[in-house]
Design an enzyme around this catalytic site. Structure first.
Site, short mmCIF file in Angstrom:
data_model
loop_
_atom_site.label_atom_id
_atom_site.label_comp_id
_atom_site.label_asym_id
_atom_site.label_seq_id
_atom_site.Cartn_x
_atom_site.Cartn_y
_atom_site.Cartn_z
N LYS A 1 -8.55 -4.88 12.42
CA LYS A 1 -7.34 -4.31 13.00
C LYS A 1 -7.01 -4.92 14.36
O LYS A 1 -5.84 -5.01 14.74
CB LYS A 1 -7.50 -2.79 13.12
CG LYS A 1 -7.54 -2.08 11.75
CD LYS A 1 -6.26 -2.31 10.96
CE LYS A 1 -6.21 -1.49 9.69
NZ LYS A 1 -4.93 -1.66 8.96
N GLY B 1 0.81 -1.22 0.00
CA GLY B 1 0.00 0.00 0.00
C GLY B 1 0.84 1.25 0.00
O GLY B 1 0.53 2.22 0.70
N TYR C 1 -13.96 -2.84 10.40
CA TYR C 1 -12.59 -2.33 10.41
C TYR C 1 -11.92 -2.60 11.76
O TYR C 1 -10.77 -3.05 11.83
CB TYR C 1 -12.61 -0.83 10.11
CG TYR C 1 -11.26 -0.19 9.92
CD1 TYR C 1 -10.54 -0.37 8.76
CD2 TYR C 1 -10.73 0.63 10.92
CE1 TYR C 1 -9.30 0.24 8.57
CE2 TYR C 1 -9.50 1.25 10.75
CZ TYR C 1 -8.79 1.06 9.58
OH TYR C 1 -7.57 1.65 9.41
N SER C 2 -12.64 -2.35 12.85
CA SER C 2 -12.09 -2.59 14.19
C SER C 2 -11.76 -4.07 14.38
O SER C 2 -10.72 -4.41 14.97
CB SER C 2 -13.09 -2.13 15.26
OG SER C 2 -13.31 -0.74 15.18
#
Length: 242
Positions: free
Chosen positions: A157, A9, A153-154
């Protein structure tokens, strides 16, 4: 001997800053992009002007077979990586009751699946070469504290944190360190549309972080000075949610 570092990325944002910062500190860089090859080529030229070697790999980190094929081919042709920075990821925010299946699957498959898909092909060559290398993963304040509208997302991650700690235990005897950086609110494309004034009130330092402040930590974790640091999650968040 040159030290090659793969930064996933790295065509924009924090990944771009990490790649350039590492190049300025003497590392040769393997850039990665999924779609934005033009941006990656611009960064390649910038890194080459610094006198460092650089090349670009293009693949989708959520595609396991594509990752394996391209990474193993690159390692066969150029040797194993000294370091890997797992920066690539996506977000598709939505409140949980309204979340679509693809919003959950895409984020988990990319962010957490990418951990496996990228590292699985590269770890054994690092072990075999006995290079005492470095792996740095990128989590988020959302992975530490959770965030409404970001259950997917949490989760991804937080999963990276657990995977990082476990892999660190496995690789410690090989002298390979595995650490995690957890940024807070950092100036980037992902944060440009957020309500800045309201968010800054919540941050003890009353400002957003910069990509360079994240990159400098990654650079330290790549260094010989950090050779006894492993399995750690280090926040760059201005004191938010401590």
């Amino acid at each position: 001997m040159s030290k090659n570092v793969l930064v996933t990325g790295s065509s924009r944002g924090i990944g771009r800053e990490i790649a350039i910062y590492l190049a300025k500190n003497g590392y040769d860089i393997v850039l990665h992009c999924n779609r934005n090859i033009q941006k990656a080529e611009e960064i390649l030229k910038e890194i080459q002007t610094l006198g460092r070697q650089c090349r670009i790999l293009q693949f989708n980190i959520s595609n396991r077979e594509e990752c394996k094929k391209i990474l193993l081919k690159d390692i066969e042709e150029n040797g194993c990586y000294f370091g890997v920075v797992l920066n690539a990821g996506i977000s598709k925010d939505n409140v949980f009751p309204a979340m679509e299946d693809n919003e959950w699957d895409d984020v988990l498959n990319t962010n957490l699946g990418g951990f496996y898909n990228v590292l699985k092909p590269v770890v054994m060559p690092m072990i075999s070469s006995r290079i005492r290398g470095r792996i740095v993963t990128m989590s988020s304040i959302s992975g530490l504290s959770g965030n409404k509208g970001q259950v997917n997302y949490s989760a991804s991650k937080a999963g990276i944190i657990g995977a990082t700690k476990a892999l660190a235990l496995e690789l410690a005897k090989r002298g390979i360190t595995v650490n995690c950086v957890a940024p807070g609110v950092i100036e980037s494309d992902m944060t440009k549309d957020l309500p800045a004034d309201e968010l800054k009130k919540m941050i003890p330092m009353k400002r957003f972080g910069t990509p360079k402040e994240v990159a400098s930590l990654v650079n330290y974790l790549m260094s010989e000075d950090a050779s006894y640091i492993t399995g750690q999650v280090i926040s760059v968040n201005g004191g938010l949610y401590q």
